[in-house]
Design a protein around this motif. Structure first.
Motif, PDB file in Angstrom:
ATOM      1  N   GLY A   1      46.039  33.586  28.009  1.00 38.36           N
ATOM      2  CA  GLY A   1      46.058  35.342  28.475  1.00 38.36           C
ATOM      3  C   GLY A   1      45.059  36.267  26.844  1.00 38.36           C
ATOM      4  N   GLU A   2      45.792  35.759  25.380  1.00 39.64           N
ATOM      5  CA  GLU A   2      45.385  35.953  24.502  1.00 39.64           C
ATOM      6  C   GLU A   2      43.274  36.215  24.436  1.00 39.64           C
ATOM      7  N   ARG A   3      43.238  35.103  24.331  1.00 44.99           N
ATOM      8  CA  ARG A   3      41.757  35.048  24.278  1.00 44.99           C
ATOM      9  C   ARG A   3      41.752  35.851  25.343  1.00 44.99           C
ATOM     10  N   ASP A   4      41.437  35.924  26.826  1.00 44.28           N
ATOM     11  CA  ASP A   4      40.971  36.854  27.667  1.00 44.28           C
ATOM     12  C   ASP A   4      41.154  38.730  27.088  1.00 44.28           C
ATOM     13  N   HIS A   5      42.375  38.681  27.186  1.00 39.56           N
ATOM     14  CA  HIS A   5      42.847  40.165  26.106  1.00 39.56           C
ATOM     15  C   HIS A   5      41.549  39.951  24.744  1.00 39.56           C
ATOM     16  N   ASP A   6      41.210  39.390  24.303  1.00 40.07           N
ATOM     17  CA  ASP A   6      40.494  39.758  22.376  1.00 40.07           C
ATOM     18  C   ASP A   6      38.259  39.570  23.590  1.00 40.07           C
ATOM     19  N   ARG A   7      38.630  38.762  24.300  1.00 39.92           N
ATOM     20  CA  ARG A   7      37.175  38.622  25.067  1.00 39.92           C
ATOM     21  C   ARG A   7      37.433  39.990  25.646  1.00 39.92           C
TER      22      ARG A   7
ATOM     23  N   ALA B   1      33.838  42.882  24.446  1.00 39.35           N
ATOM     24  CA  ALA B   1      33.157  43.205  25.608  1.00 39.35           C
ATOM     25  C   ALA B   1      33.214  44.748  25.830  1.00 39.35           C
ATOM     26  N   VAL B   2      33.834  45.342  25.604  1.00 41.25           N
ATOM     27  CA  VAL B   2      33.820  46.889  25.354  1.00 41.25           C
ATOM     28  C   VAL B   2      33.310  48.010  24.083  1.00 41.25           C
ATOM     29  N   GLU B   3      33.698  47.138  23.120  1.00 38.98           N
ATOM     30  CA  GLU B   3      32.960  47.644  21.897  1.00 38.98           C
ATOM     31  C   GLU B   3      32.045  47.102  21.839  1.00 38.98           C
ATOM     32  N   ALA B   4      31.106  46.328  22.271  1.00 34.53           N
ATOM     33  CA  ALA B   4      29.341  45.375  22.439  1.00 34.53           C
ATOM     34  C   ALA B   4      29.221  46.913  23.643  1.00 34.53           C
TER      35      ALA B   4
ATOM     36  N   GLU C   1      29.294  46.420  26.612  1.00 36.37           N
ATOM     37  CA  GLU C   1      28.534  45.212  27.526  1.00 36.37           C
ATOM     38  C   GLU C   1      29.461  45.405  29.282  1.00 36.37           C
ATOM     39  N   ILE C   2      30.889  46.219  28.762  1.00 36.58           N
ATOM     40  CA  ILE C   2      31.642  46.654  30.522  1.00 36.58           C
ATOM     41  C   ILE C   2      32.208  47.784  29.848  1.00 36.58           C
ATOM     42  N   ARG C   3      32.742  49.053  30.838  1.00 40.58           N
ATOM     43  CA  ARG C   3      32.872  50.003  30.931  1.00 40.58           C
ATOM     44  C   ARG C   3      34.537  49.710  30.879  1.00 40.58           C
ATOM     45  N   PRO C   4      35.256  50.188  29.671  1.00 32.93           N
ATOM     46  CA  PRO C   4      37.116  50.672  29.722  1.00 32.93           C
ATOM     47  C   PRO C   4      38.118  50.923  30.983  1.00 32.93           C
ATOM     48  N   LEU C   5      39.002  50.203  30.489  1.00 27.40           N
ATOM     49  CA  LEU C   5      39.882  50.299  32.050  1.00 27.40           C
ATOM     50  C   LEU C   5      39.759  51.576  31.634  1.00 27.40           C
ATOM     51  N   ARG C   6      40.284  52.125  31.252  1.00 20.81           N
ATOM     52  CA  ARG C   6      41.018  53.491  31.397  1.00 20.81           C
ATOM     53  C   ARG C   6      40.107  53.546  32.175  1.00 20.81           C
ATOM     54  N   GLU C   7      39.087  54.166  32.201  1.00 17.93           N
ATOM     55  CA  GLU C   7      37.752  55.034  32.611  1.00 17.93           C
ATOM     56  C   GLU C   7      37.376  53.810  34.637  1.00 17.93           C
ATOM     57  N   ILE C   8      37.744  52.954  34.576  1.00 17.18           N
ATOM     58  CA  ILE C   8      38.198  52.517  35.977  1.00 17.18           C
ATOM     59  C   ILE C   8      39.180  53.015  36.392  1.00 17.18           C
ATOM     60  N   LEU C   9      40.556  53.010  35.502  1.00 16.36           N
ATOM     61  CA  LEU C   9      41.755  53.188  36.485  1.00 16.36           C
ATOM     62  C   LEU C   9      41.389  55.044  36.862  1.00 16.36           C
TER      63      LEU C   9
ATOM     64  N   ARG D   1      30.831  46.561  34.294  1.00 12.85           N
ATOM     65  CA  ARG D   1      28.958  46.819  33.496  1.00 12.85           C
ATOM     66  C   ARG D   1      28.999  48.076  33.877  1.00 12.85           C
ATOM     67  N   THR D   2      28.759  48.081  34.738  1.00 13.37           N
ATOM     68  CA  THR D   2      27.838  49.517  35.642  1.00 13.37           C
ATOM     69  C   THR D   2      29.625  50.802  36.143  1.00 13.37           C
ATOM     70  N   GLY D   3      30.723  49.925  36.295  1.00 14.37           N
ATOM     71  CA  GLY D   3      31.935  50.924  36.784  1.00 14.37           C
ATOM     72  C   GLY D   3      31.698  51.502  38.089  1.00 14.37           C
ATOM     73  N   GLU D   4      31.216  50.827  38.684  1.00 12.99           N
ATOM     74  CA  GLU D   4      30.560  51.010  40.621  1.00 12.99           C
ATOM     75  C   GLU D   4      31.401  49.830  41.082  1.00 12.99           C
ATOM     76  N   SER D   5      31.751  50.875  42.090  1.00 11.64           N
ATOM     77  CA  SER D   5      32.652  50.390  43.035  1.00 11.64           C
ATOM     78  C   SER D   5      31.981  48.832  43.915  1.00 11.64           C
ATOM     79  N   LEU D   6      32.804  48.056  43.883  1.00 12.43           N
ATOM     80  CA  LEU D   6      32.101  46.920  45.422  1.00 12.43           C
ATOM     81  C   LEU D   6      32.545  46.351  46.249  1.00 12.43           C
ATOM     82  N   GLY D   7      33.522  47.806  46.700  1.00 14.18           N
ATOM     83  CA  GLY D   7      34.570  47.663  47.680  1.00 14.18           C
ATOM     84  C   GLY D   7      35.930  47.741  47.605  1.00 14.18           C
ATOM     85  N   THR D   8      36.906  46.941  49.356  1.00 13.76           N
ATOM     86  CA  THR D   8      38.132  47.411  48.874  1.00 13.76           C
ATOM     87  C   THR D   8      38.328  45.153  49.856  1.00 13.76           C
ATOM     88  N   GLY D   9      40.208  44.940  49.016  1.00 11.73           N
ATOM     89  CA  GLY D   9      39.775  43.930  49.905  1.00 11.73           C
ATOM     90  C   GLY D   9      41.300  44.665  50.616  1.00 11.73           C
TER      91      GLY D   9
END
Length: 103
Positions: free
Chosen positions: A22-28, A32-35, A37-45, A89-97
């Motif tokens: 879990g710690e490795r996932d968090h670090d990864r 990725a956010v710092e680089a 490569e992906i959007r910060p979770l707070r933006e997605i939320l 990466r883009t923040g685009e919605s991919l749909g819902t379950g």
């Protein structure tokens, strides 16, 4: 007493790799956010809250078909849990379950 100590030691030995993973996932995710490569979770939320309302229960960063995807579980009106997916990466919605009743 010795049985309890042995059981506790065994439990810790079995759970330790899960904590490290879990710690490795968090670090990864942080790297990725710092680089960029992906959007910060707070933006997605914020996007998910505007689109669906409700209350966040869980957020996960997963790899789906070679790309990073945020999976959010949101408690929505009617006591239902809705899974929502976003391209990390883009923040685009991919749909819902399908919404599930909470048990």
């Amino acid at each position: 007493m010795k049985k309890h100590l042995a059981l506790a030691a065994l439990t810790l030995a079995l759970l330790a790799p899960l904590a490290v993973a879990g710690e490795r996932d968090h670090d990864r995710a942080r790297r990725a956010v710092e680089a960029g490569e992906i959007r910060p979770l707070r933006e997605i939320l914020a996007t998910a809250e505007q689109a669906h309302g409700g209350q966040l229960i869980e957020a996960e960063l997963e790899t789906e078909d070679g790309k990073l995807v945020y999976e959010l579980k949101i408690l929505v009106p009617g006591d239902r849990v809705l899974k929502v997916y976003y391209d990390a990466r883009t923040g685009e919605s991919l749909g819902t379950g399908k919404p599930n009743r909470r048990r």
